[in-house]
Design a protein around this motif. Structure first.
Motif, short mmCIF file in Angstrom:
data_model
loop_
_atom_site.label_atom_id
_atom_site.label_comp_id
_atom_site.label_asym_id
_atom_site.label_seq_id
_atom_site.Cartn_x
_atom_site.Cartn_y
_atom_site.Cartn_z
N SER A 178 0.84 -1.20 0.00
CA SER A 178 0.00 0.00 0.00
C SER A 178 0.87 1.24 0.00
O SER A 178 1.99 1.24 0.53
CB SER A 178 -0.93 0.01 1.22
N VAL A 179 0.33 2.28 -0.61
CA VAL A 179 0.97 3.60 -0.64
C VAL A 179 0.02 4.58 0.03
O VAL A 179 -1.19 4.55 -0.22
CB VAL A 179 1.27 4.05 -2.08
N LYS A 180 0.54 5.44 0.88
CA LYS A 180 -0.31 6.41 1.57
C LYS A 180 0.34 7.78 1.58
O LYS A 180 1.56 7.92 1.53
CB LYS A 180 -0.61 5.97 3.00
N GLY A 181 -0.51 8.79 1.67
CA GLY A 181 -0.08 10.16 1.90
C GLY A 181 -1.02 10.77 2.92
O GLY A 181 -2.20 10.41 2.99
N TYR A 182 -0.52 11.67 3.73
CA TYR A 182 -1.37 12.24 4.78
C TYR A 182 -0.92 13.65 5.14
O TYR A 182 0.21 14.08 4.88
CB TYR A 182 -1.35 11.37 6.04
N ALA A 183 -1.84 14.38 5.75
CA ALA A 183 -1.56 15.72 6.30
C ALA A 183 -2.46 15.90 7.51
O ALA A 183 -3.65 15.55 7.47
CB ALA A 183 -1.82 16.81 5.27
N ASN A 184 -1.91 16.42 8.58
CA ASN A 184 -2.72 16.70 9.75
C ASN A 184 -2.23 17.92 10.49
O ASN A 184 -1.09 18.37 10.28
CB ASN A 184 -2.80 15.48 10.69
N ALA A 185 -3.08 18.46 11.33
CA ALA A 185 -2.77 19.67 12.08
C ALA A 185 -3.29 19.53 13.50
O ALA A 185 -4.41 19.05 13.73
CB ALA A 185 -3.40 20.90 11.41
N ASP A 215 -9.14 -11.23 -1.37
CA ASP A 215 -10.50 -11.68 -1.08
C ASP A 215 -11.49 -10.68 -1.67
O ASP A 215 -11.15 -9.58 -2.09
CB ASP A 215 -10.71 -11.86 0.42
N SER A 216 -12.76 -11.09 -1.70
CA SER A 216 -13.78 -10.32 -2.40
C SER A 216 -13.97 -8.92 -1.82
O SER A 216 -14.29 -7.97 -2.53
CB SER A 216 -15.11 -11.07 -2.39
N ASN A 217 -13.81 -8.77 -0.49
CA ASN A 217 -14.05 -7.48 0.16
C ASN A 217 -12.84 -6.57 0.16
O ASN A 217 -12.86 -5.53 0.83
CB ASN A 217 -14.50 -7.70 1.61
N ALA A 218 -11.78 -6.92 -0.55
CA ALA A 218 -10.57 -6.11 -0.54
C ALA A 218 -10.84 -4.70 -1.07
O ALA A 218 -11.57 -4.51 -2.03
CB ALA A 218 -9.49 -6.79 -1.38
N TYR A 219 -10.22 -3.72 -0.39
CA TYR A 219 -10.39 -2.32 -0.80
C TYR A 219 -9.37 -1.94 -1.87
O TYR A 219 -8.33 -2.58 -2.04
CB TYR A 219 -10.22 -1.39 0.39
N ASP A 220 -9.68 -0.86 -2.56
CA ASP A 220 -8.77 -0.33 -3.59
C ASP A 220 -8.17 1.00 -3.13
O ASP A 220 -7.03 1.06 -2.71
CB ASP A 220 -9.51 -0.17 -4.91
N VAL A 221 -8.96 2.08 -3.17
CA VAL A 221 -8.51 3.40 -2.72
C VAL A 221 -9.35 3.80 -1.51
O VAL A 221 -10.58 3.74 -1.57
CB VAL A 221 -8.64 4.45 -3.84
N VAL A 222 -8.67 4.22 -0.44
CA VAL A 222 -9.38 4.53 0.81
C VAL A 222 -9.02 5.93 1.28
O VAL A 222 -7.96 6.15 1.87
CB VAL A 222 -9.03 3.52 1.92
N PRO A 223 -9.88 6.93 1.03
CA PRO A 223 -9.70 8.23 1.67
C PRO A 223 -10.26 8.18 3.10
O PRO A 223 -11.28 7.54 3.35
CB PRO A 223 -10.51 9.18 0.80
N PHE A 246 -14.18 6.56 6.81
CA PHE A 246 -13.50 5.94 5.67
C PHE A 246 -14.50 5.86 4.51
O PHE A 246 -15.66 5.55 4.72
CB PHE A 246 -13.06 4.51 6.00
N ALA A 247 -14.01 6.10 3.31
CA ALA A 247 -14.89 6.01 2.13
C ALA A 247 -14.20 5.20 1.04
O ALA A 247 -13.84 5.73 -0.02
CB ALA A 247 -15.26 7.40 1.63
N PRO A 248 -14.01 3.89 1.25
CA PRO A 248 -13.29 3.08 0.27
C PRO A 248 -14.17 2.61 -0.89
O PRO A 248 -15.40 2.54 -0.78
CB PRO A 248 -12.83 1.88 1.10
N ASP A 249 -13.53 2.30 -2.01
CA ASP A 249 -14.19 1.51 -3.05
C ASP A 249 -13.57 0.12 -3.01
O ASP A 249 -12.61 -0.13 -2.27
CB ASP A 249 -14.04 2.16 -4.43
N PHE A 250 -14.11 -0.80 -3.79
CA PHE A 250 -13.66 -2.19 -3.74
C PHE A 250 -12.71 -2.48 -4.90
O PHE A 250 -12.85 -1.93 -6.00
CB PHE A 250 -14.85 -3.15 -3.79
#
Length: 451
Positions: A178-185, A215-223, A246-250
């Protein structure tokens, strides 16, 4: 006798002679007129200023920083600008997390007295501790089951009560990466209480010659968006609450995006004598893999080895239908802290909120034999639940973690160590062996003077 009466009257009238402008912000402080003690009364003004200084120092030592700041301001309405008073104002503003104001105050102190080495050192220390910082890490930042990880983070804390973080990373979890990017304050509305906002975007990758079918429920992109608040109710009691959306697609159905929710709450109590106890509770609403159907994938309960060349085939889902479940946990912690070492223990049932673990124990030991050198040891023990599948049910897993950190120079610190994972999961994609392997850790922390 008349002098004593006059001194008493002047002391009682102290709030009246204070600068009427608001104490917040360096602009108000810089406007203090440069008056001398002679403008009040020869000798008398000096005595009053000394009394104010004693009171201000006492307030600052007791932790009443705002009252101390007001008193230092009052002092300068009598003495005019002095490097020493600006220096004390800078120290107090720093304690209040008003770092931009503290920088301006300490800088003013060095301008008024270039020979004040203490003010110069404090200004440099502020730049070093709150200026732009870069962290580069290999192996991960916590004792998880990842095979390898690389992460980088930028931190800046030179604002008043505001701290910014941004970064990204790549993680290899054997069956996916997985690759992630984030920003927080973080916004500190009081000395140690804060509100935090975070946005994270993560993308999962299951493709490639060495990746098995997910598996079938695996996520793709998760904001993910999260909001957190941490508040000290009293000097001994802290409460925290975090909400995550979380608002993932499959992976197998990019056209369907769902919304998951997670809420975590905790209460921490300082018991005295170095002991702290805590209670944590969390609840998660996400898809139930035992009931959710994904377009073109085998339905739950389908015979093992079912292949779905197209939607609508027997035992294959004709459309995506998501059924949500609710998972929860309640755990506790106890820790003991001294100046040179600390130890902690946590008990957390269902720690991943997916019914994979019955319970887990997380223990830690920190040792700080000297200012520049520190050690961290952690041990995570997991007991798998019957819901984890036949290969895991009733089994246990261990993660050992050991790191050392050394401050090479004022701006540069390095760390290293090892993480060892032992559990029933496959060690690689061939599935011929279980995990019993190390991951080496490396961390480089560089503090710039950019403020």
């Amino acid at each position: 006798m008349r002098l004593k009466a006059a001194l008493l009257a002047c002391s009682l009238a102290l709030p009246a002679v204070a600068d009427p402008r608001p104490p917040d912000g360096t602009r108000a402080l810089k406007a203090v007129p440069a008056r001398s003690t002679a403008d009040v009364a020869p000798g008398l003004g000096s005595m009053v200023a000394e009394q104010i200084r004693v009171r201000a120092n006492s307030l600052r030592k007791r932790g009443d920083y705002q009252a101390a700041l007001d008193a230092y301001q009052s002092e300068m309405t009598i003495t005019g600008e002095t490097a020493d008073c600006w220096k004390h104002i800078g120290w107090t503003q720093r304690a209040l997390r008003r770092f931009a104001d503290a920088e301006a105050s300490l800088r003013r102190a060095t301008e008024l007295d270039p020979a004040d080495r203490e003010a110069q050192d404090d200004l440099e220390s502020l730049h070093m501790s709150r200026g732009l910082r870069l962290d580069a890490r290999m192996g991960g930042t916590e004792p998880g089951t990842s095979k390898q990880a690389y992460e980088g983070e930028l931190t800046y804390g030179g604002f008043n009560r505001l701290e910014l973080h941004a970064g990204g990373g790549w993680t290899d979890n054997i069956f996916y990466d997985s690759v992630k990017g984030y920003a927080n304050a973080y916004w500190f509305y009081s000395q140690d209480s804060y509100l935090r906002g975070d946005f994270t975007l993560r993308h999962y990758n299951y493709t490639g010659a060495n990746r098995p079918t997910p598996d079938s429920n695996a996520y793709d992109v998760v904001p993910r968006v999260s909001l957190e608040g941490s508040h000290w109710i009293s000097p001994r009691i802290r409460a925290g609450l975090e909400y995550q959306l979380f608002a993932p697609d499959f992976f197998y159905d990019h056209s369907t995006r769902i919304v998951n929710h997670k809420v975590t709450g905790e209460v921490e109590a300082r018991l005295g004598g170095g002991f702290t106890a805590g209670i944590t509770a969390a609840v998660l609403r996400d898809p139930d893999p035992a009931a959710t159907q994904i377009l073109g994938r085998p339905v739950p309960g389908a015979p093992a080895g079912t292949v779905c060349p197209a939607a609508g085939q027997p035992a294959c889902a004709a459309a995506t239908s998501v059924v949500f479940r609710t998972e929860f946990l309640v755990g506790g912690s106890l820790s003991y802290e001294t100046d040179v070492w600390g130890i902690g223990l946590k008990y957390i049932p269902n720690r991943d909120l997916d019914s994979g673990f019955d319970w887990s124990i997380i223990s830690s030991l920190d040792v700080r034999p000297m200012e520049k050198l520190s050690f961290n040891f952690q041990w995570v023990y997991d007991r798998y639940s019957n819901s984890a599948g036949p290969a895991f049910a009733g089994q246990s897993g261990n993660i050992w973690w050991a790191t050392v950190r050394y401050q090479l120079t004022r701006p540069l610190a390095v760390g290293g160590g090892v993480k060892w994972v032992q559990n029933p999961s496959p060690a690689d994609v061939t599935g011929t062996a279980t995990r019993n392997d190390p991951t080496f850790l490396l961390n480089v922390e560089y503090r710039t003077v950019f403020f």
